[in-house]
Design an enzyme around this catalytic site. Structure first.
Site, mmCIF file in Angstrom:
data_model
loop_
_atom_site.group_PDB
_atom_site.id
_atom_site.type_symbol
_atom_site.label_atom_id
_atom_site.label_comp_id
_atom_site.label_asym_id
_atom_site.label_seq_id
_atom_site.Cartn_x
_atom_site.Cartn_y
_atom_site.Cartn_z
ATOM 1 N N LYS A 13 0.815 -1.223 0.000
ATOM 2 C CA LYS A 13 0.000 0.000 0.000
ATOM 3 C C LYS A 13 0.847 1.271 0.000
ATOM 4 C CE LYS A 13 -1.092 -0.110 4.879
ATOM 5 N NZ LYS A 13 0.117 0.580 5.345
ATOM 6 N N ARG A 88 -6.918 3.060 10.847
ATOM 7 C CA ARG A 88 -6.499 1.693 11.171
ATOM 8 C C ARG A 88 -7.544 0.951 12.008
ATOM 9 N NH1 ARG A 88 -1.155 1.763 9.351
ATOM 10 N NH2 ARG A 88 0.152 0.234 10.320
ATOM 11 N N ARG A 127 12.185 -7.456 3.584
ATOM 12 C CA ARG A 127 12.487 -6.055 3.238
ATOM 13 C C ARG A 127 13.715 -5.539 3.978
ATOM 14 N NH1 ARG A 127 8.798 -1.279 2.177
ATOM 15 N NH2 ARG A 127 9.534 -0.546 4.200
ATOM 16 N N ARG A 160 13.931 -3.073 9.445
ATOM 17 C CA ARG A 160 13.205 -2.261 10.419
ATOM 18 C C ARG A 160 12.769 -3.168 11.565
ATOM 19 N NH1 ARG A 160 8.506 0.883 7.299
ATOM 20 N NH2 ARG A 160 7.275 -0.072 8.934
ATOM 21 N N ARG A 171 1.475 -7.788 13.546
ATOM 22 C CA ARG A 171 0.844 -6.692 12.792
ATOM 23 C C ARG A 171 -0.306 -7.231 11.937
ATOM 24 N NH1 ARG A 171 5.589 -3.960 9.737
ATOM 25 N NH2 ARG A 171 4.069 -2.437 9.057
#
Ligand code: AMP
Length: 215
Positions: A13, A88, A127, A160, A171
């Site tokens: 996104k 959210r 990532r 991260r 998450r």
């Protein structure tokens, strides 16, 4: 035009929001980026939010609404914007309705990216970002020429904290429990447009842009 993009962490996104914002000359407003900037600046908000973010949990709604209201009132939001990572949960969606009424804006459409869990885990846990210039890589899908080193600036590539597999799973759980109902909220208002988020980046952007033509 004012848009929202919804999708699980790792659904792409953020990437799509940036591409849509560029094509339609609007502002991308990412609450994750706004929060990370606060953490980096060691502000009061940053100190409160940092630990919550590292656990993959949601930062309190009042902090988020404050950041959003501040951002949409700035001059560069005049041509429209796309919310990325917000709302959210249902409370944030309802608060956004009230805020839109207050500033006399309205949401034109909600773009929803659908991606299965296993794809999300592979994409996110692989990532890597450059510590120096924030360029994004992926250990399998988009590896740098030299492992751990940024192609663009030679900076160190790091993972991260909130993209470690354990946190990504949390998450996803948070997304299903709290953010998925936001989809139903906008579907009921007739604003939701769903897309297959597993397509290539460019195809997906084209599809979204042409669907928005009819908004
Ligand atoms: P993101 O970059 O959108 O994946 O956001 C990273 C983290 O920032 C999330 O895991 C949350 O801890 C926090 N965050 C971002 N946007 C929100 C929001 N709208 N409400 C609450 N927490 C958020």
């Amino acid at each position: 035009m004012r848009l929202i993009i919804l999708g699980a962490p790792g659904s792409g996104k953020g990437t799509q929001a940036a591409r849509i914002a560029e094509r339609l000359d609007m502002l991308q407003i990412s609450t994750g980026d706004l929060l990370r900037a606060e953490v980096k600046a060691r502000s009061e908000i940053g100190r409160k939010a940092g630990a919550i973010m590292n656990g993959g949990n949601l930062v309190p709604d009042d902090i988020i609404l404050h950041l959003i209201e501040d951002r949409i009132r700035q001059d560069d939001a005049i041509n429209g914007y796309i919310f990325d990572g917000f709302p959210r949960n249902i409370e944030q969606a309802k608060a956004l309705d009230r805020l839109m009424g207050k500033v006399k804006h309205h949401i034109d459409a909600v773009v929803d990216l659908e991606v299965p869990d296993d794809v999300v885990i592979t994409r996110t846990a692989g990532r890597r970002v450059c510590k120096a210039c924030n360029a994004v890589y992926h250990v399998e899908l988009n590896p740098p020429r030299e492992e751990g080193v940024c192609d663009a600036c030679g900076g160190e590539l790091i993972q991260r904290d909130d993209e470690k597999e354990e946190t990504v799973r949390n998450r996803l759980k948070v997304y299903k429990e709290q953010t998925a109902p936001v989809r139903d909220f906008y579907r009921a208002k007739g604003l939701l447009r769903s897309f297959d988020g597993t397509q290539t980046m460019a195809t997906l952007t084209d599809q979204i842009i042409s669907a928005l033509d009819t908004v």
